[in-house]
Design a protein around this motif. Structure first.
Motif, mmCIF file in Angstrom:
data_model
loop_
_atom_site.group_PDB
_atom_site.id
_atom_site.type_symbol
_atom_site.label_atom_id
_atom_site.label_comp_id
_atom_site.label_asym_id
_atom_site.label_seq_id
_atom_site.Cartn_x
_atom_site.Cartn_y
_atom_site.Cartn_z
ATOM 1 N N GLN A 15 0.817 -1.226 0.000
ATOM 2 C CA GLN A 15 0.000 0.000 0.000
ATOM 3 C C GLN A 15 0.848 1.272 0.000
ATOM 4 O O GLN A 15 0.580 2.196 -0.742
ATOM 5 C CB GLN A 15 -0.752 0.103 1.306
ATOM 6 C CG GLN A 15 -1.915 -0.673 1.655
ATOM 7 C CD GLN A 15 -2.671 0.171 2.680
ATOM 8 O OE1 GLN A 15 -3.513 0.964 2.281
ATOM 9 N NE2 GLN A 15 -2.311 0.057 3.940
ATOM 10 N N ILE A 16 1.804 1.325 0.927
ATOM 11 C CA ILE A 16 2.621 2.545 1.019
ATOM 12 C C ILE A 16 3.465 2.674 -0.241
ATOM 13 O O ILE A 16 3.597 3.771 -0.803
ATOM 14 C CB ILE A 16 3.493 2.534 2.298
ATOM 15 C CG1 ILE A 16 2.593 2.591 3.535
ATOM 16 C CG2 ILE A 16 4.470 3.702 2.301
ATOM 17 C CD1 ILE A 16 3.329 2.488 4.862
ATOM 18 N N GLU A 42 10.749 -6.879 -3.325
ATOM 19 C CA GLU A 42 9.569 -7.539 -2.745
ATOM 20 C C GLU A 42 9.991 -8.939 -2.323
ATOM 21 O O GLU A 42 11.039 -9.438 -2.744
ATOM 22 C CB GLU A 42 8.417 -7.624 -3.767
ATOM 23 C CG GLU A 42 7.318 -6.591 -3.561
ATOM 24 C CD GLU A 42 6.596 -6.720 -2.213
ATOM 25 O OE1 GLU A 42 6.661 -7.782 -1.578
ATOM 26 O OE2 GLU A 42 5.961 -5.738 -1.799
ATOM 27 N N SER A 91 7.654 -4.934 5.846
ATOM 28 C CA SER A 91 7.956 -5.681 7.073
ATOM 29 C C SER A 91 6.792 -6.619 7.316
ATOM 30 O O SER A 91 5.821 -6.620 6.573
ATOM 31 C CB SER A 91 8.193 -4.743 8.258
ATOM 32 O OG SER A 91 6.993 -4.131 8.657
ATOM 33 N N VAL A 131 10.547 2.603 7.573
ATOM 34 C CA VAL A 131 9.123 2.898 7.754
ATOM 35 C C VAL A 131 8.411 1.691 8.373
ATOM 36 O O VAL A 131 7.522 1.841 9.204
ATOM 37 C CB VAL A 131 8.478 3.258 6.394
ATOM 38 C CG1 VAL A 131 6.962 3.443 6.532
ATOM 39 C CG2 VAL A 131 9.121 4.513 5.801
ATOM 40 N N ASN A 133 7.115 -1.251 10.510
ATOM 41 C CA ASN A 133 7.028 -1.350 11.973
ATOM 42 C C ASN A 133 7.546 -2.668 12.529
ATOM 43 O O ASN A 133 7.450 -3.679 11.856
ATOM 44 C CB ASN A 133 5.567 -1.163 12.393
ATOM 45 C CG ASN A 133 5.212 0.305 12.419
ATOM 46 O OD1 ASN A 133 6.010 1.135 12.840
ATOM 47 N ND2 ASN A 133 4.018 0.621 11.946
ATOM 48 N N HIS A 189 7.928 5.521 17.404
ATOM 49 C CA HIS A 189 6.727 5.590 16.566
ATOM 50 C C HIS A 189 5.741 4.549 17.090
ATOM 51 O O HIS A 189 5.715 3.405 16.644
ATOM 52 C CB HIS A 189 7.056 5.320 15.092
ATOM 53 C CG HIS A 189 5.810 5.073 14.280
ATOM 54 N ND1 HIS A 189 4.876 6.040 14.054
ATOM 55 C CD2 HIS A 189 5.324 3.957 13.697
ATOM 56 C CE1 HIS A 189 3.871 5.538 13.363
ATOM 57 N NE2 HIS A 189 4.118 4.266 13.131
HETATM 58 P P1 NAX Z 1 1.457 -3.739 3.033
HETATM 59 O O1 NAX Z 1 1.217 -5.016 3.732
HETATM 60 O O2 NAX Z 1 0.430 -3.177 2.107
HETATM 61 O O3 NAX Z 1 2.806 -3.842 2.196
HETATM 62 C C1 NAX Z 1 3.981 -4.365 2.710
HETATM 63 C C2 NAX Z 1 4.723 -5.039 1.587
HETATM 64 O O4 NAX Z 1 6.006 -5.429 2.074
HETATM 65 C C3 NAX Z 1 4.031 -6.305 1.069
HETATM 66 O O5 NAX Z 1 3.880 -6.192 -0.340
HETATM 67 C C4 NAX Z 1 4.999 -7.418 1.446
HETATM 68 O O6 NAX Z 1 5.040 -8.451 0.477
HETATM 69 C C5 NAX Z 1 6.324 -6.659 1.513
HETATM 70 N N1 NAX Z 1 7.343 -7.300 2.348
HETATM 71 C C6 NAX Z 1 7.191 -7.965 3.502
HETATM 72 N N2 NAX Z 1 8.376 -8.428 3.938
HETATM 73 C C7 NAX Z 1 9.290 -8.011 3.054
HETATM 74 C C8 NAX Z 1 10.686 -8.186 2.956
HETATM 75 N N3 NAX Z 1 11.372 -8.900 3.863
HETATM 76 N N4 NAX Z 1 11.333 -7.619 1.916
HETATM 77 C C9 NAX Z 1 10.646 -6.940 0.981
HETATM 78 N N5 NAX Z 1 9.316 -6.755 1.007
HETATM 79 C C10 NAX Z 1 8.652 -7.285 2.039
HETATM 80 O O7 NAX Z 1 1.832 -2.703 4.185
HETATM 81 P P2 NAX Z 1 1.889 -1.096 4.102
HETATM 82 O O8 NAX Z 1 0.550 -0.564 4.433
HETATM 83 O O9 NAX Z 1 2.545 -0.696 2.840
HETATM 84 O O10 NAX Z 1 2.825 -0.782 5.362
HETATM 85 C C11 NAX Z 1 4.190 -1.136 5.365
HETATM 86 C C12 NAX Z 1 4.779 -0.966 6.748
HETATM 87 O O11 NAX Z 1 4.731 0.382 7.164
HETATM 88 C C13 NAX Z 1 4.050 -1.770 7.833
HETATM 89 O O12 NAX Z 1 5.039 -2.386 8.658
HETATM 90 C C14 NAX Z 1 3.342 -0.702 8.621
HETATM 91 O O13 NAX Z 1 3.118 -1.088 9.951
HETATM 92 C C15 NAX Z 1 4.319 0.441 8.517
HETATM 93 N N6 NAX Z 1 3.827 1.793 8.813
HETATM 94 C C16 NAX Z 1 4.682 2.645 9.413
HETATM 95 C C17 NAX Z 1 4.344 3.963 9.689
HETATM 96 C C18 NAX Z 1 5.317 4.901 10.338
HETATM 97 O O14 NAX Z 1 4.924 6.030 10.612
HETATM 98 N N7 NAX Z 1 6.566 4.545 10.620
HETATM 99 C C19 NAX Z 1 2.991 4.460 9.384
HETATM 100 C C20 NAX Z 1 2.278 3.663 8.344
HETATM 101 C C21 NAX Z 1 2.477 2.172 8.436
HETATM 102 O O15 NAX Z 1 1.594 1.659 9.402
#
Ligand code: NAX
Length: 327
Positions: A15-16, A42, A91, A131, A133, A189
C-alpha cells in the motif's frame, strides 16, 4: 543534467509503496532536477513479484522524465547494490493473536538481513529510512547489522506523527500548518510517542500560550496523535498509506535538501542527548543542512515531558532487549 541516483524501496508492491513510488519518480523527494533509478524489492514469492511488475508497468505508463531506470528484485543483496537511498517499507505486520516477541523476532530477522545487505553492497553514503514497523527498533537492528556504514545514516520515520501533531495543533489554534514552527515528537513511533508543542510558535507567538490548556494536551491532543493510526484503520479499513508515503517523502527530502533552519522530527540514533542512551533510535527535533541532520540541543525538559520521554524510552529499551539475542 545531474547523474541519476539509486533509490531502493522495499515492500514496493504494498500500500505505502503504491503511494510512494510515483512521487519519488516525479521528483518530489530528491528534487525536480534529480533523475532516479528505482531498485524495488519484494518478497520472492510469485504473487508479490507479479504485483510488483504491475506497479512497474504503471510507472512506465507515467513516462516520468526523471525515471532513469527501474529494477525488480527478490533479494536485498541485489536490490541494495550501490544504492544511495534506501526506504525500508516492507515488514511483517502484526497478525491477530501474534505476540509482540514473535513480531519482533520475525522482523528482527528481516532487518538483520537487510542491514547486512546494505553493509555489503550499498553506497558507503547510503541514507536509510525505516518505515516498516516496529520502525525504530527495525532501524536499530539494521544499523547494528551494518557496522561498516556510518551509524547516523540509519533513521526511523517519526514524520507521520510530526505531521499529525502539526495538523491537530493548527486546528486547535485556528492557524495554518505552514505557519507552525518548532514542534517535535520525542521517542518511539507508537502510541507512547510524545508530541511536544511547548516550543512551537506561530509567527513568533507561543503555541503553548495560545492553547493554555494542559488538560487538552494530556487528555485530548496526545491520545489523538498517539492513536491516529488506529483511528485511520477503524475508518478506512486499511492502515495509513498515502499519509505515510507523504511523510517518507518529507523525511528524505528534508534530510537531503535541507530544512532551511526549520525543526523537523527524525528517529535517529542517540549520542546521549537528553539522557537517551547512545544508539537508541529515538525521535528528536532536528534541523538539516547539506545532507546532514543535527539534533536540537539545550531544550528544557519539564516534569511532565520527562515522564512522557521516560515512558517512550522504556518501551524502546524493552524492544531492544527483545531483539538483543538476535544481534
Ligand atoms: P502492506 O502489507 O500493504 O505492504 C507491505 C509489503 O512489504 C508487502 O507487499 C509485502 O510483500 C512486503 N514485504 C514484507 N516483507 C518483506 C521483505 N522482507 N522484503 C521486501 N518486502 C517485504 O503494508 P503497508 O501498508 O505498505 O505498510 C508497510 C509498513 O509500514 C508496515 O510495517 C506498517 O506497519 C508500517 N507503517 C509505518 C508507519 C510509520 O509512521 N513509521 C505508518 C504507516 C504504516 O503503518
Amino acid at each position: 543534467s545531474k547523474k541519476p541516483v539509486r533509490v531502493a524501496v522495499t515492500g514496493a508492491a504494498g500500500q505505502i509503496g503504491y503511494a510512494l513510488l510515483f512521487r519519488i519518480a516525479s521528483g518530489e523527494m530528491l528534487g525536480k532536477d534529480q533523475p532516479v533509478i528505482l531498485q524495488l524489492l519484494e518478497v520472492p514469492a510469485e504473487g508479490p513479484q507479479k504485483a510488483l511488475k504491475g506497479v512497474m508497468m504503471e510507472l512506465e505508463d507515467c513516462a516520468f522524465p526523471l525515471l532513469a531506470g527501474m529494477e525488480a528484485h527478490g533479494d536485498p543483496m541485489t536490490a541494495f547494490k550501490d544504492t544511495d537511498y534506501a526506504l525500508l517499507v516492507g515488514s511483517m505486520p502484526r497478525k491477530q493473536g501474534m505476540e509482540r516477541a514473535e513480531l519482533l523476532s520475525i522482523n528482527g530477522k528481516i532487518f538483520i538481513g537487510q542491514g547486512k545487505a546494505l553493509d555489503a553492497v550499498a553506497s558507503r553514503n547510503v541514507k536509510v529510512l525505516v518505515v516498516g514497523n516496529p520502525a525504530n527498533t527495525n532501524a536499530y537492528i539494521a544499523m547494528k547489522s551494518a557496522p561498516s556504514l556510518p551509524r547516523e545514516n540509519f533513521t526511523a520515520m517519526l514524520r507521520l506523527d510530526h505531521n499529525r501533531a502539526l495538523s491537530q495543533v493548527a486546528a486547535k489554534t485556528g492557524t495554518k500548518v505552514g505557519e507552525i514552527e518548532k514542534l517535535t515528537v520525542w521517542g518511539n513511533h507508537s502510541p507512547t510517542m510524545y508530541a511536544d508543542y511547548r516550543f512551537a510558535t506561530v509567527n513568533g507567538k507561543s503555541v503553548k500560550d495560545m492553547i493554555n490548556d494542559q488538560e487538552w494536551n494530556a487528555n485530548v491532543f496526545l491520545p489523538t496523535v498517539g492513536k491516529r493510526g488506529a483511528a485511520i484503520i477503524e475508518a478506512r479499513g486499511l492502515s495509513s498509506a498515502a499519509s505515510a508515503a507523504n511523510a517518507a517523502i518529507d523525511h528524505m527530502r528534508d534530510w537531503v535538501l535541507g530544512s532551511s533552519g526549520k525543526w523537523v522530527t527524525m528517529g535517529v540514533p542517540s549520542n546521549g542527548e537528553y539522557g537517551i542512551p547512545k544508539d537508541v533510535m529515538f525521535g528528536f527535533p532536528v534541523t538539516t543542512q547539506g545532507g546532514k541532520y543535527e539534533i536540537v540541543k539545550g531544550l528544557e525538559i519539564d516534569a511532565f515531558s520527562q515522564e512522557r520521554i521516560n515512558k517512550t524510552l522504556k518501551e524502546l529499551q524493552d524492544e531492544q532487549a527483545g531483539v538483543a539475542h538476535l544481534l
